[in-house]
Design a protein around this motif. Structure first.
Motif, PDB file in Angstrom:
ATOM      1  N   ARG A  30     -31.118 -39.428 -62.881  1.00 52.10           N
ATOM      2  CA  ARG A  30     -30.666 -38.976 -61.561  1.00 52.10           C
ATOM      3  C   ARG A  30     -31.084 -37.523 -61.386  1.00 52.10           C
ATOM      4  NH1 ARG A  30     -24.569 -39.031 -58.864  1.00 52.10           N
ATOM      5  NH2 ARG A  30     -25.099 -37.558 -57.215  1.00 52.10           N
ATOM      6  N   VAL A  35     -32.012 -41.537 -57.652  1.00 52.98           N
ATOM      7  CA  VAL A  35     -31.968 -42.187 -58.959  1.00 52.98           C
ATOM      8  C   VAL A  35     -33.296 -42.903 -59.168  1.00 52.98           C
ATOM      9  CG1 VAL A  35     -30.810 -43.887 -60.415  1.00 52.98           C
ATOM     10  CG2 VAL A  35     -29.492 -42.580 -58.730  1.00 52.98           C
ATOM     11  N   ALA A  73     -25.168 -44.576 -61.873  1.00 55.89           N
ATOM     12  CA  ALA A  73     -25.683 -43.293 -61.393  1.00 55.89           C
ATOM     13  C   ALA A  73     -25.062 -42.886 -60.063  1.00 55.89           C
ATOM     14  CB  ALA A  73     -27.197 -43.379 -61.236  1.00 55.89           C
TER      15      ALA A  73
END
Length: 136
Positions: A30, A35, A73
């Protein structure tokens, strides 16, 4: 006059267990509100191939892994903006199109590349999916 901005922090995305740790790569990274996932393969959390010889089963597992990485994420399949799908048989495109409609129903549709390759990292794998997702 120029202004230098500090580079955004890169944060490794993990899972428990992290099925790519032994390979020395991150499940994803990330950076800010983006991401970037590694290619997600049709393996379970222990690294065992799922659905040997069954493209749809393998695609579903790869999508489940992709969902886990994005979620860990702070993103999701719904927040995916770009996917690259690697397959060993381009004739599976129609099967994947159905799965895409099921897993990525939001509009605008995600950007996607669907690419046939001669092989993937494991000869039993028929598909691998990488993606870029937004963190809302």
């Amino acid at each position: 006059m120029s202004f230098a901005q500090p580079a955004p922090e890169r944060v490794r995305v993990t899972a428990d267990p992290d099925w790519y740790e032994s390979a020395g790569i991150s499940l994803g990274v990330r950076v800010g509100n983006l991401v970037f996932t590694s290619g997600q393969a049709p393996i379970d959390e222990h690294g065992t191939t799922v659905g040997v010889g069954d493209f749809e089963a393998q695609a579903r597992q790869a999508l489940a892994n992709l969902s886990t990485v994005l979620t860990n994420a702070g993103s999701s399949l719904a927040d995916t903006v770009k996917a690259t799908v690697f397959v060993t048989d381009i004739a599976q495109q129609d099967v994947f199109a159905e799965l895409r409609a099921e897993h990525f129903p939001n509009k605008p549709h995600l950007a996607e590349s669907f690419v046939e390759v001669s092989s993937l990292a494991d000869p039993e794998w028929m598909i691998e999916i990488e993606a870029i997702g937004l963190v809302p």
